[in-house]
Scaffold this motif. Sequence first.
Motif, PDB file in Angstrom:
ATOM      1  N   LEU A 181       9.850  58.748  41.062  1.00  0.00           N
ATOM      2  CA  LEU A 181       9.389  57.488  40.701  1.00  0.00           C
ATOM      3  C   LEU A 181      10.343  56.524  40.048  1.00  0.00           C
ATOM      4  N   LEU A 182      11.184  57.229  38.932  1.00  0.00           N
ATOM      5  CA  LEU A 182      11.994  56.595  38.374  1.00  0.00           C
ATOM      6  C   LEU A 182      13.513  56.442  38.764  1.00  0.00           C
ATOM      7  N   PHE A 183      13.811  57.453  39.514  1.00  0.00           N
ATOM      8  CA  PHE A 183      15.392  57.754  39.928  1.00  0.00           C
ATOM      9  C   PHE A 183      15.473  57.822  41.391  1.00  0.00           C
ATOM     10  N   GLY A 184      14.607  57.947  42.038  1.00  0.00           N
ATOM     11  CA  GLY A 184      14.865  57.950  43.619  1.00  0.00           C
ATOM     12  C   GLY A 184      15.037  59.301  44.031  1.00  0.00           C
ATOM     13  N   ASP A 185      14.994  60.248  43.102  1.00  0.00           N
ATOM     14  CA  ASP A 185      15.543  61.643  43.669  1.00  0.00           C
ATOM     15  C   ASP A 185      14.313  62.358  44.227  1.00  0.00           C
ATOM     16  N   GLY A 186      14.399  62.354  45.249  1.00  0.00           N
ATOM     17  CA  GLY A 186      13.464  63.179  46.362  1.00  0.00           C
ATOM     18  C   GLY A 186      12.307  61.889  46.540  1.00  0.00           C
ATOM     19  N   GLY A 187      11.671  62.213  47.871  1.00  0.00           N
ATOM     20  CA  GLY A 187      10.704  61.122  48.408  1.00  0.00           C
ATOM     21  C   GLY A 187       9.333  61.307  47.616  1.00  0.00           C
ATOM     22  N   ILE A 188       8.768  60.018  47.805  1.00  0.00           N
ATOM     23  CA  ILE A 188       7.308  59.645  47.448  1.00  0.00           C
ATOM     24  C   ILE A 188       6.446  60.479  48.088  1.00  0.00           C
ATOM     25  N   ASN A 210      13.154  53.038  59.954  1.00  0.00           N
ATOM     26  CA  ASN A 210      12.038  52.072  59.812  1.00  0.00           C
ATOM     27  C   ASN A 210      10.721  52.687  58.921  1.00  0.00           C
ATOM     28  N   GLY A 211      11.196  53.728  58.246  1.00  0.00           N
ATOM     29  CA  GLY A 211       9.939  54.336  57.376  1.00  0.00           C
ATOM     30  C   GLY A 211       9.683  53.769  56.291  1.00  0.00           C
ATOM     31  N   PHE A 212       8.895  54.626  55.600  1.00  0.00           N
ATOM     32  CA  PHE A 212       8.489  53.987  53.879  1.00  0.00           C
ATOM     33  C   PHE A 212       9.521  53.972  53.068  1.00  0.00           C
ATOM     34  N   GLN A 213       9.775  52.864  52.459  1.00  0.00           N
ATOM     35  CA  GLN A 213      10.808  52.519  51.435  1.00  0.00           C
ATOM     36  C   GLN A 213      10.283  52.244  49.951  1.00  0.00           C
ATOM     37  N   PHE A 214      10.793  52.755  49.189  1.00  0.00           N
ATOM     38  CA  PHE A 214      10.315  52.735  47.664  1.00  0.00           C
ATOM     39  C   PHE A 214      11.671  52.227  47.072  1.00  0.00           C
ATOM     40  N   ASN A 215      11.602  51.417  45.949  1.00  0.00           N
ATOM     41  CA  ASN A 215      12.701  51.043  45.193  1.00  0.00           C
ATOM     42  C   ASN A 215      12.477  51.595  43.696  1.00  0.00           C
ATOM     43  N   SER A 216      13.342  52.475  43.450  1.00  0.00           N
ATOM     44  CA  SER A 216      12.983  53.011  42.070  1.00  0.00           C
ATOM     45  C   SER A 216      13.792  52.280  41.076  1.00  0.00           C
ATOM     46  N   LEU A 217      13.338  52.515  39.888  1.00  0.00           N
ATOM     47  CA  LEU A 217      13.914  51.526  38.780  1.00  0.00           C
ATOM     48  C   LEU A 217      15.301  51.960  38.406  1.00  0.00           C
ATOM     49  N   ILE A 218      15.813  53.205  38.433  1.00  0.00           N
ATOM     50  CA  ILE A 218      17.136  53.482  38.322  1.00  0.00           C
ATOM     51  C   ILE A 218      17.685  54.390  39.410  1.00  0.00           C
ATOM     52  N   PRO A 219      18.002  54.004  40.371  1.00  0.00           N
ATOM     53  CA  PRO A 219      18.160  54.710  41.816  1.00  0.00           C
ATOM     54  C   PRO A 219      19.549  55.624  41.318  1.00  0.00           C
ATOM     55  N   ASP A 220      19.562  56.928  41.863  1.00  0.00           N
ATOM     56  CA  ASP A 220      20.512  57.851  41.796  1.00  0.00           C
ATOM     57  C   ASP A 220      21.116  57.814  40.341  1.00  0.00           C
ATOM     58  N   TYR A 221      19.989  57.849  39.295  1.00  0.00           N
ATOM     59  CA  TYR A 221      20.637  58.051  37.643  1.00  0.00           C
ATOM     60  C   TYR A 221      21.531  57.011  37.374  1.00  0.00           C
ATOM     61  N   SER A 227      19.931  58.332  31.532  1.00  0.00           N
ATOM     62  CA  SER A 227      19.173  58.559  32.543  1.00  0.00           C
ATOM     63  C   SER A 227      18.505  60.049  32.124  1.00  0.00           C
ATOM     64  N   ALA A 228      19.344  60.687  31.553  1.00  0.00           N
ATOM     65  CA  ALA A 228      18.970  62.313  31.215  1.00  0.00           C
ATOM     66  C   ALA A 228      18.012  62.218  29.790  1.00  0.00           C
ATOM     67  N   VAL A 229      18.486  61.152  28.893  1.00  0.00           N
ATOM     68  CA  VAL A 229      17.802  61.029  27.735  1.00  0.00           C
ATOM     69  C   VAL A 229      16.494  60.339  27.708  1.00  0.00           C
ATOM     70  N   ILE A 230      16.378  59.449  28.912  1.00  0.00           N
ATOM     71  CA  ILE A 230      14.965  58.918  29.232  1.00  0.00           C
ATOM     72  C   ILE A 230      14.043  60.038  29.935  1.00  0.00           C
ATOM     73  N   GLY A 231      14.565  60.688  30.779  1.00  0.00           N
ATOM     74  CA  GLY A 231      13.855  61.856  31.461  1.00  0.00           C
ATOM     75  C   GLY A 231      13.275  62.813  30.759  1.00  0.00           C
TER      76      GLY A 231
END
Length: 340
Positions: A96-103, A290-301, A317-321
């Motif tokens: 959700l937050l870092f775009g690491d892995g799909g929704i 053309n699949g599902f797209q999700f824009n995370s808040l901090i992509p790729d940390y 990013s580590a501190v937030i997590g």
Amino acid sequence: MHIPENYLSPSTCVVFTAAMLPIWYSAAKSVKRELPKEKIAMIGVGAAFSFIGMMFNVPLPGGTTGHAVGATLIATLLGPEAACLAVSVALLLQALLFGDGGILSFGANCFNMAFAAPFIGYFIYRLMLKALSKGGDVKVQHRLLSAALSSYVGINVAALLAAIEFGVQPYLFHNAAGQALYCPYGLNISIPSMMIGHLTIFGLAEVVFTVAILAFISKTAPAFLKENMEEKAGKKQLLPVGILLAVLTVLVPLGLLAEGTAWGEWGADEIAEVVSGGQKLGYTPNGLENGFQFNSLIPDYSLESVGIPEVAGYIISAVIGISVLVILFRIISSFKTKKD
């Protein structure tokens, strides 16, 4: 090992999410029933170790990368059910937050890393610990040796499951021309590509991560151990664990030194040029494009979009997590009463 968005078909994602629902429910009931309030709060610390462990990318010759998961580590400390919840929440935060892995692939990622890895790892851990401690005297070296083998098996089982999930996609989902709609690599490529790295470098990284942290906690904060169920972790035990997390946070930019992309985590804009199995793919699967797209808040940390350098952004990013996970499980633990 994080399966990105659109590498698995929507129907595959639904199946794995449905499979995880009763597992999450059972794990939550077990944790509520068996763990005291203080231990439930400690699940957040376990989740933090898993989260930060997955930020330490390790390079493999050939340009791919991987990382430890820490699922078996948490299982040895708090039990496999607690590990299931800890890793699941860490994976959800990453997606959700870092775009690491799909929704959409969240259920599949949890099945691999939050279910198979800790439960199989813990089973082997208990089996080996029992064999080594025949007289009933569990020594630290017995615990560490058992954790080493079980964590190695756990992460490799998770990797194998991910490889199979990747590999069956082109056989099940393709267009009239035979081009894959989602992951384009069959089992003959996905299994060796995933397993070579995990059976060697990444599996070793998991062992080192698990044994090092378990040894540290066994010596400085034994209240974290599952067998000390009723013992409360006072400030003298919480402090060294907090210091360890702080040190790992400062060191986390070492994960940026690993160049390349983990196998199976390429973007839709680059997969056509990827060489895997000895040849370039040459096309972009329609589901990826053309699949599902999700824009995370901090992509790729990364916070470079707001002018923060890469290294600083990775640490932030580590501190937030870590903060979110520790606070979340502390809040959850507050709902447990003496009657529960």
